[in-house]
Design a protein around this motif. Structure first.
Motif, short mmCIF file in Angstrom:
data_model
loop_
_atom_site.label_atom_id
_atom_site.label_comp_id
_atom_site.label_asym_id
_atom_site.label_seq_id
_atom_site.Cartn_x
_atom_site.Cartn_y
_atom_site.Cartn_z
N THR A 109 0.83 -1.21 0.00
CA THR A 109 0.00 0.00 0.00
C THR A 109 0.86 1.25 0.00
O THR A 109 0.65 2.17 -0.80
CB THR A 109 -0.93 0.01 1.23
N ASN A 110 1.87 1.29 0.88
CA ASN A 110 2.74 2.47 0.98
C ASN A 110 3.50 2.71 -0.32
O ASN A 110 3.62 3.86 -0.79
CB ASN A 110 3.74 2.30 2.13
N ALA A 111 3.99 1.63 -0.93
CA ALA A 111 4.73 1.77 -2.18
C ALA A 111 3.83 2.27 -3.30
O ALA A 111 4.22 3.13 -4.09
CB ALA A 111 5.36 0.42 -2.55
N ARG A 112 2.61 1.72 -3.37
CA ARG A 112 1.66 2.12 -4.41
C ARG A 112 1.25 3.58 -4.25
O ARG A 112 1.14 4.33 -5.23
CB ARG A 112 0.42 1.22 -4.35
N VAL A 113 1.03 4.01 -3.00
CA VAL A 113 0.65 5.40 -2.74
C VAL A 113 1.75 6.35 -3.19
O VAL A 113 1.47 7.36 -3.87
CB VAL A 113 0.32 5.60 -1.25
N GLU A 114 2.99 6.05 -2.85
CA GLU A 114 4.10 6.94 -3.25
C GLU A 114 4.26 6.96 -4.76
O GLU A 114 4.54 8.01 -5.35
CB GLU A 114 5.40 6.49 -2.57
N GLU A 115 4.07 5.80 -5.38
CA GLU A 115 4.15 5.73 -6.85
C GLU A 115 3.10 6.64 -7.49
O GLU A 115 3.39 7.37 -8.44
CB GLU A 115 3.94 4.28 -7.28
N LEU A 116 1.88 6.60 -6.96
CA LEU A 116 0.80 7.40 -7.53
C LEU A 116 0.96 8.88 -7.23
O LEU A 116 0.61 9.73 -8.06
CB LEU A 116 -0.55 6.89 -7.02
N LEU A 143 -8.22 11.02 -8.92
CA LEU A 143 -7.77 10.12 -9.97
C LEU A 143 -6.78 9.09 -9.42
O LEU A 143 -6.86 7.90 -9.74
CB LEU A 143 -7.12 10.93 -11.10
N ALA A 144 -5.86 9.55 -8.58
CA ALA A 144 -4.89 8.63 -7.98
C ALA A 144 -5.58 7.59 -7.12
O ALA A 144 -5.21 6.40 -7.14
CB ALA A 144 -3.87 9.42 -7.15
N ARG A 145 -6.59 8.00 -6.36
CA ARG A 145 -7.32 7.05 -5.51
C ARG A 145 -8.01 5.99 -6.37
O ARG A 145 -8.04 4.81 -6.01
CB ARG A 145 -8.36 7.79 -4.67
N SER A 146 -8.55 6.38 -7.52
CA SER A 146 -9.21 5.42 -8.40
C SER A 146 -8.21 4.47 -9.04
O SER A 146 -8.51 3.29 -9.27
CB SER A 146 -9.98 6.16 -9.50
N LEU A 147 -7.00 4.96 -9.32
CA LEU A 147 -5.98 4.14 -9.96
C LEU A 147 -5.29 3.20 -8.97
O LEU A 147 -4.66 2.22 -9.38
CB LEU A 147 -4.94 5.02 -10.64
N ALA A 148 -5.40 3.49 -7.68
CA ALA A 148 -4.65 2.74 -6.67
C ALA A 148 -4.95 1.25 -6.71
O ALA A 148 -4.05 0.42 -6.52
CB ALA A 148 -4.94 3.30 -5.27
N VAL A 149 -6.19 0.89 -6.95
CA VAL A 149 -6.59 -0.52 -6.92
C VAL A 149 -6.41 -1.20 -8.29
O VAL A 149 -6.87 -2.32 -8.50
CB VAL A 149 -8.05 -0.67 -6.45
N GLU A 150 -5.72 -0.49 -9.19
CA GLU A 150 -5.44 -1.01 -10.53
C GLU A 150 -6.71 -1.51 -11.22
O GLU A 150 -6.86 -2.69 -11.54
CB GLU A 150 -4.39 -2.13 -10.45
#
Length: 338
Positions: A109-116, A143-150
């Motif tokens: 989760t942390n890695a994905r958040v920083e990536e976004l 937009l980032a929140r929507s993309l987080a779950v791929e």
């Protein structure tokens, strides 16, 4: 992921919001649903998302029938016009929300958040709350929140409608660049013709619950299928087919109405034998181009757009007599109406 909409209809009481719509959306494409208020574009988007159920018809996502599936089962990312961010959560916490409710590992989760955060260009703002951000920044968080779950599909309902003109222009260019990086099949709703033309690979023009035309921005503009599409996509002059500006040239027509874009009118200060006379009623100088409102001999108003250098060369003035002829014009079968 491909999306296939097959003969979908949706009523709200006596109002037919979507009427027998069929549509194929290619995998990885960025598609605009474009139309005026009440045309059915937002309802169609909500049907694809699973936020509304169709009265008839089916929806397939990547070849699977998703008609009876929930939003979560469809793996759809949805972005609303007014962001719908959690006010009590920071930027990082908002982006992480979808992953956390899916019980994703904290490290992932942390890695994905920083990536976004980097992807949507919000570096240094991760610990701020929505109230501490501009409208454009909040939309990027959404937009980032929507993309987080791929998600398989990203759906955006008038994503920039609540923003001022300059921010909208900046964000739509950013959205195009973002899409080219992530390649998620994206469908967005807009009533802004310029936005649809600038951002999308394909435009679906809707009117009164039905699809009027599907095509690339160039096809929609240059080869409109109906009078509605021609009138809705960019400014247009609508003239009677008997207008004297069509007489004596290849555009002379018996059609009841002829459609002529302002930039497709040739204007000169001297007659050439086939041109029609007109008087300049008003000139609007926009710097990069000049718009002129003309009055024909029969009282018909016609608008013309000139490049700045052409305007300077002609030295036009209000009340001046000029001569015009059509460079391009279109008519449609009598079965069509605006």
């Amino acid at each position: 992921m491909t999306i296939v909409v097959e003969n979908i209809s949706k009523r709200f009481g006596s109002f037919h919001a979507v009427d027998q719509v069929s549509l194929d959306i290619k995998s990885g494409s960025l598609v605009a649903l474009l139309g005026p208020s009440g045309s059915g574009k937002s309802t169609l988007l909500r049907l694809i998302a699973g936020l509304e159920n169709p009265d008839i018809g089916r929806i397939f996502i990547e070849g699977e029938d998703a008609t009876g599936k929930s939003v979560k089962e469809r793996n759809i990312g949805f972005v609303f016009q007014h962001y719908a961010l959690f006010k009590h959560l920071t930027v990082r916490q908002n982006i992480a929300f979808g992953l956390e409710i899916r019980n994703a590992l904290k490290a992932r989760t942390n890695a994905r958040v920083e990536e976004l955060i980097n992807l949507v260009q919000l570096q240094g703002l991760g610990d701020r709350y929505p109230s501490q951000l501009s409208g454009g920044q909040r939309q990027r968080v959404a937009l980032a929140r929507s993309l987080a779950v791929e998600p398989k599909v990203l759906l955006l309902d008038e994503p920039f409608g609540a923003l001022d003109a300059k921010v909208r222009k900046d964000l739509r260019a950013w959205l195009r660049r973002l899409h080219d990086e992530v390649h998620v099949t994206t469908v967005f709703v807009t009533h802004d013709q310029e936005e649809a033309m600038e951002v999308s690979d394909e435009i679906v023009v809707m009117n009164k619950g039905r699809v009027e035309q599907v095509g690339s921005p160039a096809q929609i503009y240059d080869q409109p299928a109906t009078p509605f599409v021609m009138s809705f996509i960019g400014p247009v002059n609508v003239l009677p087919g008997s207008s004297h500006i069509f007489r004596g040239n290849e555009f002379e027509t018996a059609a009841p109405e002829v459609f002529l874009r302002p930039q497709d009118v040739i204007l000169d200060t001297k007659p050439n034998g086939t041109s029609a006379t007109a008087k300049i009623n008003r000139i609007v100088n926009l710097g990069w181009e000049v718009r002129a409102e003309l009055v024909l001999d029969d009282g018909q108003i016609i608008n013309v757009v000139l490049q700045r250098e052409v305007y300077d060369q002609l030295s036009l003035k209000p009340q001046q007599q000029v001569y015009i002829q059509p460079k391009d014009a279109k008519s449609f079968p009598l079965a069509y109406s605006i």
